[in-house]
Design a protein around this motif. Structure first.
Motif, PDB file in Angstrom:
ATOM      1  N   LEU A 102     -78.966  -1.254 -35.500  1.00  0.00           N
ATOM      2  CA  LEU A 102     -78.758   0.079 -34.965  1.00  0.00           C
ATOM      3  C   LEU A 102     -78.775   0.028 -33.451  1.00  0.00           C
ATOM      4  O   LEU A 102     -79.597  -0.667 -32.854  1.00  0.00           O
ATOM      5  N   ILE A 103     -77.875   0.773 -32.857  1.00  0.00           N
ATOM      6  CA  ILE A 103     -77.863   0.876 -31.399  1.00  0.00           C
ATOM      7  C   ILE A 103     -77.932   2.341 -31.005  1.00  0.00           C
ATOM      8  O   ILE A 103     -77.667   3.232 -31.818  1.00  0.00           O
ATOM      9  N   THR A 104     -78.295   2.583 -29.757  1.00  0.00           N
ATOM     10  CA  THR A 104     -78.210   3.911 -29.172  1.00  0.00           C
ATOM     11  C   THR A 104     -77.139   3.832 -28.102  1.00  0.00           C
ATOM     12  O   THR A 104     -77.086   2.861 -27.342  1.00  0.00           O
ATOM     13  N   ILE A 105     -76.292   4.833 -28.076  1.00  0.00           N
ATOM     14  CA  ILE A 105     -75.249   4.916 -27.055  1.00  0.00           C
ATOM     15  C   ILE A 105     -75.656   6.022 -26.088  1.00  0.00           C
ATOM     16  O   ILE A 105     -75.822   7.177 -26.484  1.00  0.00           O
ATOM     17  N   HIS A 106     -75.850   5.648 -24.823  1.00  0.00           N
ATOM     18  CA  HIS A 106     -76.189   6.594 -23.761  1.00  0.00           C
ATOM     19  C   HIS A 106     -74.958   6.722 -22.874  1.00  0.00           C
ATOM     20  O   HIS A 106     -74.223   5.750 -22.698  1.00  0.00           O
ATOM     21  N   TRP A 107     -74.751   7.880 -22.277  1.00  0.00           N
ATOM     22  CA  TRP A 107     -73.651   8.002 -21.336  1.00  0.00           C
ATOM     23  C   TRP A 107     -73.916   9.083 -20.299  1.00  0.00           C
ATOM     24  O   TRP A 107     -74.696   9.997 -20.512  1.00  0.00           O
ATOM     25  N   VAL A 108     -73.259   8.892 -19.151  1.00  0.00           N
ATOM     26  CA  VAL A 108     -73.291   9.864 -18.067  1.00  0.00           C
ATOM     27  C   VAL A 108     -71.847  10.048 -17.609  1.00  0.00           C
ATOM     28  O   VAL A 108     -71.075   9.095 -17.560  1.00  0.00           O
ATOM     29  N   GLU A 109     -71.496  11.279 -17.322  1.00  0.00           N
ATOM     30  CA  GLU A 109     -70.129  11.576 -16.919  1.00  0.00           C
ATOM     31  C   GLU A 109     -69.939  11.335 -15.426  1.00  0.00           C
ATOM     32  O   GLU A 109     -70.762  11.754 -14.611  1.00  0.00           O
ATOM     33  N   ILE A 110     -68.860  10.601 -15.105  1.00  0.00           N
ATOM     34  CA  ILE A 110     -68.467  10.338 -13.716  1.00  0.00           C
ATOM     35  C   ILE A 110     -66.954  10.445 -13.675  1.00  0.00           C
ATOM     36  O   ILE A 110     -66.258   9.650 -14.310  1.00  0.00           O
ATOM     37  N   GLU A 111     -66.447  11.407 -12.977  1.00  0.00           N
ATOM     38  CA  GLU A 111     -65.015  11.699 -12.976  1.00  0.00           C
ATOM     39  C   GLU A 111     -64.194  10.679 -12.175  1.00  0.00           C
ATOM     40  O   GLU A 111     -63.156  10.213 -12.634  1.00  0.00           O
ATOM     41  N   GLN A 112     -64.635  10.336 -10.969  1.00  0.00           N
ATOM     42  CA  GLN A 112     -63.848   9.490 -10.075  1.00  0.00           C
ATOM     43  C   GLN A 112     -63.874   8.025 -10.509  1.00  0.00           C
ATOM     44  O   GLN A 112     -64.942   7.442 -10.670  1.00  0.00           O
ATOM     45  N   PRO A 113     -62.674   7.388 -10.660  1.00  0.00           N
ATOM     46  CA  PRO A 113     -62.616   5.991 -11.111  1.00  0.00           C
ATOM     47  C   PRO A 113     -63.340   5.022 -10.182  1.00  0.00           C
ATOM     48  O   PRO A 113     -63.997   4.091 -10.651  1.00  0.00           O
ATOM     49  N   GLU A 114     -63.238   5.238  -8.880  1.00  0.00           N
ATOM     50  CA  GLU A 114     -63.902   4.330  -7.934  1.00  0.00           C
ATOM     51  C   GLU A 114     -65.412   4.405  -8.079  1.00  0.00           C
ATOM     52  O   GLU A 114     -66.111   3.397  -8.026  1.00  0.00           O
ATOM     53  N   THR A 115     -65.918   5.611  -8.265  1.00  0.00           N
ATOM     54  CA  THR A 115     -67.363   5.793  -8.432  1.00  0.00           C
ATOM     55  C   THR A 115     -67.826   5.147  -9.728  1.00  0.00           C
ATOM     56  O   THR A 115     -68.868   4.484  -9.763  1.00  0.00           O
ATOM     57  N   ARG A 116     -67.046   5.321 -10.818  1.00  0.00           N
ATOM     58  CA  ARG A 116     -67.398   4.675 -12.090  1.00  0.00           C
ATOM     59  C   ARG A 116     -67.512   3.169 -11.920  1.00  0.00           C
ATOM     60  O   ARG A 116     -68.446   2.546 -12.417  1.00  0.00           O
ATOM     61  N   GLU A 117     -66.547   2.584 -11.229  1.00  0.00           N
ATOM     62  CA  GLU A 117     -66.538   1.130 -11.017  1.00  0.00           C
ATOM     63  C   GLU A 117     -67.788   0.675 -10.273  1.00  0.00           C
ATOM     64  O   GLU A 117     -68.472  -0.273 -10.684  1.00  0.00           O
TER      65      GLU A 117
END
Length: 137
Positions: A102-117
């Motif tokens: 079993l895993i847990t999937i966590h996420w946070v939203e980041i719109e800008q591609p450069e910031t995500r990278e």
């Protein structure tokens, strides 16, 4: 250096915090009759969110950090790889390990591609995930 990067992530509100990040717990990372239902549940929760996701195990060990635009498409591709393999193993940089039950999937939203990278690299550096590549053989 690690502390300075962590401080910057906190300042920008991107530091991994399971209380602040959205998550889906107890996700079985396997292919069975419930996989489609599970993927639909994940899609319902994530929608078309763009950002960073983290897989962690039951012991809260960080397994993998990735980015997606949308996140759901990347996660769906991880599950799709299960259809094309007979073995359920992941390649670690040093050796091969079994996929956690079993895993847990966590996420946070980041719109800008450069910031995500940038945030993905900073989180990988500070959290040191067990797997640098999430590949199934």
């Amino acid at each position: 250096m690690r502390d300075k990067i962590l401080d910057l992530l906190k300042k920008e509100d991107y530091a991994f915090d399971k209380e602040k990040w959205k998550s889906i717990e107890n996700v079985p990372f396997l292919l069975n009759a419930d996989t489609t239902r599970l993927l639909n549940k994940i899609k319902k929760h994530m929608g078309v969110a763009k950002g960073i996701y983290i897989f962690s195990d039951a012991d809260e060990r960080i397994l993998y950090i990735g980015k997606g635009a949308p996140i759901y498409n990347r996660i769906r591709r991880h599950f799709a790889k299960l259809k094309n393999c007979s073995s359920s193993s992941l390649h670690h940089t040093d050796s091969s390990h079994e996929i956690p039950a079993l895993i847990t999937i966590h996420w946070v939203e980041i719109e800008q591609p450069e910031t995500r990278e940038i945030v993905e690299h900073m989180l990988s550096y500070t959290l040191n995930p067990a797997y640098k590549k999430w590949s199934i053989s």
